[in-house]
Write a protein that holds these residues in place. Structure first.
Motif, mmCIF file in Angstrom:
data_model
loop_
_atom_site.group_PDB
_atom_site.id
_atom_site.type_symbol
_atom_site.label_atom_id
_atom_site.label_comp_id
_atom_site.label_asym_id
_atom_site.label_seq_id
_atom_site.Cartn_x
_atom_site.Cartn_y
_atom_site.Cartn_z
ATOM 1 N N VAL A 167 0.865 -1.180 0.000
ATOM 2 C CA VAL A 167 0.000 0.000 0.000
ATOM 3 C C VAL A 167 0.897 1.224 0.000
ATOM 4 O O VAL A 167 1.702 1.407 0.921
ATOM 5 N N ARG A 168 0.787 2.047 -1.050
ATOM 6 C CA ARG A 168 1.552 3.294 -1.111
ATOM 7 C C ARG A 168 0.701 4.419 -0.575
ATOM 8 O O ARG A 168 -0.385 4.689 -1.082
ATOM 9 N N VAL A 169 1.206 5.077 0.458
ATOM 10 C CA VAL A 169 0.481 6.153 1.112
ATOM 11 C C VAL A 169 1.219 7.463 0.869
ATOM 12 O O VAL A 169 2.439 7.538 1.083
ATOM 13 N N VAL A 170 0.494 8.473 0.432
ATOM 14 C CA VAL A 170 1.069 9.806 0.207
ATOM 15 C C VAL A 170 0.338 10.800 1.096
ATOM 16 O O VAL A 170 -0.891 10.832 1.131
ATOM 17 N N GLY A 171 1.097 11.596 1.840
ATOM 18 C CA GLY A 171 0.550 12.706 2.592
ATOM 19 C C GLY A 171 1.002 14.002 1.941
ATOM 20 O O GLY A 171 2.178 14.152 1.593
ATOM 21 N N MET A 172 0.072 14.956 1.773
ATOM 22 C CA MET A 172 0.433 16.167 1.042
ATOM 23 C C MET A 172 -0.375 17.368 1.523
ATOM 24 O O MET A 172 -1.447 17.220 2.119
ATOM 25 N N HIS A 173 0.166 18.546 1.252
ATOM 26 C CA HIS A 173 -0.487 19.812 1.557
ATOM 27 C C HIS A 173 -0.290 20.686 0.331
ATOM 28 O O HIS A 173 0.825 21.137 0.043
ATOM 29 N N LEU A 174 -1.364 20.922 -0.413
ATOM 30 C CA LEU A 174 -1.244 21.574 -1.715
ATOM 31 C C LEU A 174 -1.348 23.092 -1.620
ATOM 32 O O LEU A 174 -1.751 23.652 -0.607
ATOM 33 N N HIS A 189 4.612 10.361 -9.562
ATOM 34 C CA HIS A 189 5.551 9.686 -8.671
ATOM 35 C C HIS A 189 5.043 8.303 -8.305
ATOM 36 O O HIS A 189 5.791 7.313 -8.343
ATOM 37 N N VAL A 190 3.762 8.216 -7.942
ATOM 38 C CA VAL A 190 3.191 6.921 -7.546
ATOM 39 C C VAL A 190 3.194 5.949 -8.725
ATOM 40 O O VAL A 190 3.519 4.768 -8.578
ATOM 41 N N ALA A 191 2.848 6.440 -9.912
ATOM 42 C CA ALA A 191 2.805 5.577 -11.094
ATOM 43 C C ALA A 191 4.193 5.109 -11.516
ATOM 44 O O ALA A 191 4.319 4.108 -12.226
ATOM 45 N N GLY A 192 5.222 5.804 -11.070
ATOM 46 C CA GLY A 192 6.570 5.465 -11.475
ATOM 47 C C GLY A 192 7.184 4.293 -10.745
ATOM 48 O O GLY A 192 8.280 3.852 -11.097
ATOM 49 N N HIS A 193 6.496 3.747 -9.728
ATOM 50 C CA HIS A 193 7.028 2.590 -9.018
ATOM 51 C C HIS A 193 6.891 1.336 -9.873
ATOM 52 O O HIS A 193 5.839 1.090 -10.476
ATOM 53 N N ALA A 194 7.948 0.552 -9.920
ATOM 54 C CA ALA A 194 7.923 -0.661 -10.733
ATOM 55 C C ALA A 194 7.024 -1.728 -10.121
ATOM 56 O O ALA A 194 6.342 -2.462 -10.847
ATOM 57 N N GLU A 195 7.019 -1.827 -8.801
ATOM 58 C CA GLU A 195 6.225 -2.858 -8.137
ATOM 59 C C GLU A 195 4.821 -2.330 -7.886
ATOM 60 O O GLU A 195 4.641 -1.305 -7.227
ATOM 61 N N PRO A 196 3.786 -2.973 -8.386
ATOM 62 C CA PRO A 196 2.424 -2.461 -8.232
ATOM 63 C C PRO A 196 1.932 -2.565 -6.794
ATOM 64 O O PRO A 196 2.410 -3.383 -6.013
ATOM 65 N N SER A 198 -7.083 4.053 -4.684
ATOM 66 C CA SER A 198 -7.169 3.297 -5.929
ATOM 67 C C SER A 198 -8.370 2.374 -5.866
ATOM 68 O O SER A 198 -8.854 2.016 -4.780
ATOM 69 N N ASP A 199 -8.854 1.954 -7.035
ATOM 70 C CA ASP A 199 -10.121 1.231 -7.074
ATOM 71 C C ASP A 199 -10.033 -0.194 -6.559
ATOM 72 O O ASP A 199 -11.057 -0.871 -6.433
ATOM 73 N N GLY A 200 -8.841 -0.672 -6.241
ATOM 74 C CA GLY A 200 -8.724 -1.992 -5.645
ATOM 75 C C GLY A 200 -9.055 -2.021 -4.166
ATOM 76 O O GLY A 200 -9.169 -3.099 -3.568
ATOM 77 N N LEU A 201 -9.234 -0.856 -3.569
ATOM 78 C CA LEU A 201 -9.545 -0.759 -2.146
ATOM 79 C C LEU A 201 -11.041 -0.509 -1.973
ATOM 80 O O LEU A 201 -11.601 0.382 -2.597
ATOM 81 N N ALA A 249 -8.536 21.110 -9.089
ATOM 82 C CA ALA A 249 -7.416 20.169 -9.076
ATOM 83 C C ALA A 249 -7.859 18.732 -8.866
ATOM 84 O O ALA A 249 -7.113 17.794 -9.182
ATOM 85 N N LEU A 250 -9.072 18.529 -8.336
ATOM 86 C CA LEU A 250 -9.553 17.164 -8.113
ATOM 87 C C LEU A 250 -9.669 16.397 -9.422
ATOM 88 O O LEU A 250 -9.558 15.169 -9.447
ATOM 89 N N GLY A 251 -9.876 17.126 -10.529
ATOM 90 C CA GLY A 251 -9.981 16.478 -11.827
ATOM 91 C C GLY A 251 -8.679 15.876 -12.313
ATOM 92 O O GLY A 251 -8.678 15.081 -13.261
ATOM 93 N N ALA A 252 -7.555 16.227 -11.673
ATOM 94 C CA ALA A 252 -6.258 15.684 -12.082
ATOM 95 C C ALA A 252 -6.018 14.288 -11.517
ATOM 96 O O ALA A 252 -5.065 13.618 -11.916
ATOM 97 N N PHE A 253 -6.859 13.855 -10.582
ATOM 98 C CA PHE A 253 -6.764 12.480 -10.086
ATOM 99 C C PHE A 253 -7.520 11.584 -11.069
ATOM 100 O O PHE A 253 -8.736 11.445 -10.998
ATOM 101 N N ALA A 254 -6.802 10.977 -11.987
ATOM 102 C CA ALA A 254 -7.432 10.185 -13.038
ATOM 103 C C ALA A 254 -7.680 8.759 -12.572
ATOM 104 O O ALA A 254 -7.040 8.258 -11.633
#
Length: 237
Positions: free
Chosen positions: A124-131, A148-155, A205-208, A173-178
């Motif tokens: 599980v990749r977790v990102v914390g952010m303040h935009l 950055h998240v998509a760039g990880h080789a291991e899914p 992600s939709d697997g959760l 900006a919510l529209g940028a989450f594809a």
């Protein structure tokens, strides 16, 4: 397997009573009782930018540990708990496979932290952010984090959360989450005394599977910061 996550802009632990009270913040975090918590404004603004929650308080009296994001400039960040005020707290029994800071395109100091958690056989990749306050910058920052998240080789599964500073309920900006990412709306979280805006969001992600989500209301949370914490209960397949 269930995972409870939460996001909280703690306003440098300064409450509506203008008192800096890290112990109050810790009590609120215990009320939420999440497995993974993303904090924003977790450091002091000036000087060495020390963490507002003392390390001893976190290490000796809590079920969480702070993720070390691998600072790009240790001398500048000093005793910070995270990166540009962003910190991830993880329950001690959860394995942190890796973690890093994620620089964001911005004029004002902004950043994100990313941690890969190993839970059973799942990642599980977790990102914390303040935009940013700027709408254009926010969209660019979302695109950077998603890249950055998509760039990880291991899914793995993905959870992103934080103070997105987006006043639009579904646009901006919510529209940028594809897809396959889903933007959750736990509820109104700002300002804490009488919330009118959904600035604090959780993206998965939709697997959760989302089993529950909401805004944490309590007498302490109403005065502990200018934001209320948000949370989500997730089920890993």
């Amino acid at each position: 397997m269930k995972l409870k996550v939460a996001s909280y802009n703690i306003h440098k632990a300064v409450g509506l009573d203008r008192q800096r009270d890290p112990d109050r913040i810790m009590t609120i975090l215990r009320e939420i009782d999440a497995d993974v918590i993303a904090l924003q404004e977790a450091d002091r603004r000036f000087g060495l930018r020390e963490a507002v929650i003392p390390r001893a308080t976190l290490d000796d009296h809590s079920p969480w540990r702070a993720v070390e994001p691998g600072h790009y400039d240790r001398a500048r960040t000093g005793a910070s708990m995270g990166w540009h005020g962003n910190a991830l707290l993880v329950r001690r029994e959860i394995e942190v496979a890796e973690a890093c800071a994620v620089p964001l395109p911005t004029i004002e100091p902004r950043g994100a932290v990313c941690a890969t958690l190993r839970m059973g056989g799942a990642l599980v990749r977790v990102v914390g952010m303040h935009l940013d306050l700027s709408g254009l910058r926010r969209r660019q920052q979302v695109e950077t984090v998603c890249g950055h998240v998509a760039g990880h080789a291991e899914p793995g599964h993905v959870v992103m959360m934080g103070d997105l500073n987006e006043w639009s309920p579904s646009g901006g900006a919510l529209g940028a989450f594809a897809a396959p990412l889903k933007v959750l709306a736990p509820g109104r979280s700002f300002p804490s005394r009488r919330p009118v805006a959904q600035l604090d969001r959780i993206v998965v992600s939709d697997g959760l599977r989302v089993e529950g989500l909401g805004v944490h209301h309590s007498p302490l949370a109403a005065v502990g910061s200018d934001h209320l914490p948000v949370w989500a209960e997730l089920v890993l397949p």
